[in-house]
Design an enzyme around this catalytic site. Structure first.
Site, PDB file in Angstrom:
ATOM      1  N   GLU A  59       0.822  -1.207   0.000  1.00  0.00           N
ATOM      2  CA  GLU A  59       0.000   0.000   0.000  1.00  0.00           C
ATOM      3  C   GLU A  59       0.858   1.261   0.000  1.00  0.00           C
ATOM      4  O   GLU A  59       0.521   2.249  -0.664  1.00  0.00           O
ATOM      5  CB  GLU A  59      -0.926   0.003   1.219  1.00  0.00           C
ATOM      6  CG  GLU A  59      -1.916  -1.151   1.252  1.00  0.00           C
ATOM      7  CD  GLU A  59      -1.419  -2.367   2.004  1.00  0.00           C
ATOM      8  OE1 GLU A  59      -2.240  -3.055   2.627  1.00  0.00           O
ATOM      9  OE2 GLU A  59      -0.188  -2.630   1.976  1.00  0.00           O
ATOM     10  N   CYS A  91      -0.652   0.094   7.562  1.00  0.00           N
ATOM     11  CA  CYS A  91      -1.044   0.499   6.206  1.00  0.00           C
ATOM     12  C   CYS A  91      -2.449   1.077   6.187  1.00  0.00           C
ATOM     13  O   CYS A  91      -2.774   1.917   5.336  1.00  0.00           O
ATOM     14  CB  CYS A  91      -0.960  -0.699   5.266  1.00  0.00           C
ATOM     15  SG  CYS A  91       0.729  -1.253   4.980  1.00  0.00           S
ATOM     16  N   THR A 168      12.888 -43.848  -8.448  1.00  0.00           N
ATOM     17  CA  THR A 168      13.588 -42.589  -8.178  1.00  0.00           C
ATOM     18  C   THR A 168      15.102 -42.717  -8.212  1.00  0.00           C
ATOM     19  O   THR A 168      15.804 -41.712  -8.263  1.00  0.00           O
ATOM     20  CB  THR A 168      13.183 -42.048  -6.802  1.00  0.00           C
ATOM     21  OG1 THR A 168      13.538 -43.008  -5.794  1.00  0.00           O
ATOM     22  CG2 THR A 168      11.691 -41.789  -6.742  1.00  0.00           C
ATOM     23  N   SER A 175      21.111 -41.623  -8.617  1.00  0.00           N
ATOM     24  CA  SER A 175      19.907 -40.953  -9.117  1.00  0.00           C
ATOM     25  C   SER A 175      20.212 -39.771 -10.032  1.00  0.00           C
ATOM     26  O   SER A 175      19.293 -39.124 -10.519  1.00  0.00           O
ATOM     27  CB  SER A 175      19.066 -40.455  -7.935  1.00  0.00           C
ATOM     28  OG  SER A 175      19.792 -39.523  -7.160  1.00  0.00           O
ATOM     29  N   TRP A 177      21.433 -38.305 -13.493  1.00  0.00           N
ATOM     30  CA  TRP A 177      20.248 -37.467 -13.352  1.00  0.00           C
ATOM     31  C   TRP A 177      19.089 -38.186 -14.020  1.00  0.00           C
ATOM     32  O   TRP A 177      19.211 -38.604 -15.178  1.00  0.00           O
ATOM     33  CB  TRP A 177      20.451 -36.100 -13.985  1.00  0.00           C
ATOM     34  CG  TRP A 177      21.535 -35.289 -13.331  1.00  0.00           C
ATOM     35  CD1 TRP A 177      22.796 -35.096 -13.765  1.00  0.00           C
ATOM     36  CD2 TRP A 177      21.412 -34.531 -12.128  1.00  0.00           C
ATOM     37  NE1 TRP A 177      23.486 -34.269 -12.916  1.00  0.00           N
ATOM     38  CE2 TRP A 177      22.644 -33.908 -11.895  1.00  0.00           C
ATOM     39  CE3 TRP A 177      20.373 -34.327 -11.218  1.00  0.00           C
ATOM     40  CZ2 TRP A 177      22.864 -33.086 -10.795  1.00  0.00           C
ATOM     41  CZ3 TRP A 177      20.592 -33.508 -10.141  1.00  0.00           C
ATOM     42  CH2 TRP A 177      21.834 -32.896  -9.938  1.00  0.00           C
ATOM     43  N   ARG A 191      12.471 -24.024  -5.020  1.00  0.00           N
ATOM     44  CA  ARG A 191      13.269 -23.865  -3.804  1.00  0.00           C
ATOM     45  C   ARG A 191      13.252 -22.410  -3.335  1.00  0.00           C
ATOM     46  O   ARG A 191      13.127 -22.124  -2.148  1.00  0.00           O
ATOM     47  CB  ARG A 191      14.723 -24.284  -4.059  1.00  0.00           C
ATOM     48  CG  ARG A 191      14.977 -25.775  -4.083  1.00  0.00           C
ATOM     49  CD  ARG A 191      16.469 -26.042  -4.238  1.00  0.00           C
ATOM     50  NE  ARG A 191      16.793 -27.465  -4.172  1.00  0.00           N
ATOM     51  CZ  ARG A 191      18.024 -27.944  -4.227  1.00  0.00           C
ATOM     52  NH1 ARG A 191      19.054 -27.116  -4.357  1.00  0.00           N
ATOM     53  NH2 ARG A 191      18.241 -29.252  -4.160  1.00  0.00           N
ATOM     54  N   ASP A 207      23.670 -38.823  -0.775  1.00  0.00           N
ATOM     55  CA  ASP A 207      23.838 -37.904  -1.903  1.00  0.00           C
ATOM     56  C   ASP A 207      24.657 -36.655  -1.584  1.00  0.00           C
ATOM     57  O   ASP A 207      25.096 -35.962  -2.496  1.00  0.00           O
ATOM     58  CB  ASP A 207      22.463 -37.457  -2.414  1.00  0.00           C
ATOM     59  CG  ASP A 207      21.613 -38.606  -2.908  1.00  0.00           C
ATOM     60  OD1 ASP A 207      22.195 -39.653  -3.273  1.00  0.00           O
ATOM     61  OD2 ASP A 207      20.371 -38.477  -2.922  1.00  0.00           O
ATOM     62  N   LEU A 307      11.271 -41.082   4.294  1.00  0.00           N
ATOM     63  CA  LEU A 307      10.762 -39.854   4.904  1.00  0.00           C
ATOM     64  C   LEU A 307       9.565 -39.319   4.138  1.00  0.00           C
ATOM     65  O   LEU A 307       8.553 -38.936   4.728  1.00  0.00           O
ATOM     66  CB  LEU A 307      11.873 -38.799   4.968  1.00  0.00           C
ATOM     67  CG  LEU A 307      11.471 -37.416   5.497  1.00  0.00           C
ATOM     68  CD1 LEU A 307      10.817 -37.519   6.863  1.00  0.00           C
ATOM     69  CD2 LEU A 307      12.679 -36.484   5.535  1.00  0.00           C
TER      70      LEU A 307
END
Length: 372
Positions: A59, A91, A168, A175, A177, A191, A207, A307
């Protein structure tokens, strides 16, 4: 007020306010993303957006842009104007002082220090306030902020990449790519909009990811802010001293069991916090509550099937960002998610496709668990 009560001009100006709000996608955390347009009828006389946490709100930018022409104008704001002193003045007071005649908001702000107070202050000053224009689209822009305020936990997104046969990684863990360059570049933008990137100790050991944002064409000021908190679930504090998540390029939080003790000085550069153990692992609901208390709005999970499967099975996943590559990895390769076995098809997990598009040779699907 229903959307039917708003004019085509109202819709056009609020649509612009929402596009402006999105310009703060990477830099306003933990604040919401907000846009504002000031207009006399069809004529826009001022516009702005909240650019970074601690800076002026949308604003104020729009009012400065409009100058004296804000008097008797309509202000279109994608979120209820604040009515409290935080790092910046209210505001609502700025809009009153500028002499606007009408304020249209997409929806009210559930944050306890606002939550209708901005609307009340404006109406008390004789300003006409109307709410409910393009609410769904406005809430989508701030789904992380709203999740933290309304549900007490961040919005949680699983980022996954898989082959056509749902794998995967190879059986040996390799993995890189599965997907191509376009898909991997796209991940960086997701991200950047996240408050935190969460992974587990299994992924760190296998990894050694850096879990940072690498975006082209980002200026130095924005780059300093686009550094999501790296969160590692490490019950027994097994993160190696040389792990990239300890490299100091972004803040890191190690969540562990209360009995875990470091055996060296690996964790001098990072925060640590104990989380209660549930059935031999960190309690995931407690993890999310802890992160919400640290003003984390959106979490992007980049982890293995154990996970990710646990989060999904416990109903803590809000969306899946799934990249599908036109390759096959075979029966021995690792699965997408470790989930409990189902006894019949009626129990299957149903997902809705929110968005789908091609990125190079890969598909990107944005999916959300279907509400029952």
């Amino acid at each position: 007020m229903s959307e039917a009560g708003f004019s085509a001009i109202d819709h056009a100006h609020m649509a612009l306010a929402l596009r402006l709000a999105e310009r703060g996608l990477f830099t306003t955390q933990p604040n919401p993303r907000v846009g504002c347009v000031i207009a006399h009828g069809e004529e826009i006389v001022g516009s702005g957006w909240h650019q970074r946490a601690g800076g002026a709100h949308a604003e104020v930018f729009a009012l400065n842009d409009a100058g004296d022409r804000a008097r008797a104008a309509t202000a279109y704001v994608s979120l209820e104007p604040c009515a409290h002193f935080g790092r910046t003045p209210p505001c609502a007071d700025a809009l009153i002082a500028a002499g606007v005649a009408r304020v249209v908001i997409a929806h009210e702000d559930p944050f306890a220090r606002v939550d209708g107070r901005g609307v009340d202050r404006l109406r008390s000053a004789g300003i006409k306030v109307e709410s409910g224009l393009m609410t769904v689209a406005a809430r989508e822009i701030n789904r992380g902020f709203l999740s933290r305020i309304e549900r007490g936990r961040p919005w949680l997104r699983l980022k996954l990449a898989m082959s056509l046969d749902g794998r995967t990684a190879l059986a040996n863990g390799e993995s890189k790519w599965i997907t191509g360059n376009a898909a991997r570049a796209d991940v960086q933008a997701w991200r950047a909009r996240s408050s935190a990137i969460l992974s587990g100790i299994g992924t760190i050991l296998a990894d050694d990811p850096q879990l940072t944002v690498r975006l082209p064409n980002v200026d130095a000021g924005d780059a300093a802010q686009v550094a999501p908190l790296r969160v590692v679930l490490d019950r027994d504090l097994r993160t190696p001293a040389a792990a990239k998540v300890l490299d100091g390029t972004a803040p890191t939080l190690i969540l562990h069991g209360g009995e875990a003790e470091p055996i060296d000085q690996r964790f001098e550069r990072v925060e640590r916090a104990a989380v209660e153990i549930h059935e031999g692992r960190l309690d995931l609901s407690s993890v999310l509550a802890l992160l919400a208390a640290r003003e984390i709005n959106e979490i992007q999970v980049e982890a293995g099937p154990t996970l990710c499967g646990a989060l999904f099975a416990e109903g803590l996943v809000d969306e899946l960002l799934l990249y599908v590559a036109p390759v096959l990895l075979g029966n021995d390769a690792r699965p997408l998610l470790d989930l409990p076995a189902l006894s019949d098809m009626a129990a299957r997990w149903k997902l809705d496709v929110v968005d789908q598009r091609m990125l190079g040779a890969d598909w990107r699907l944005l999916l959300r668990p279907r509400e029952v």
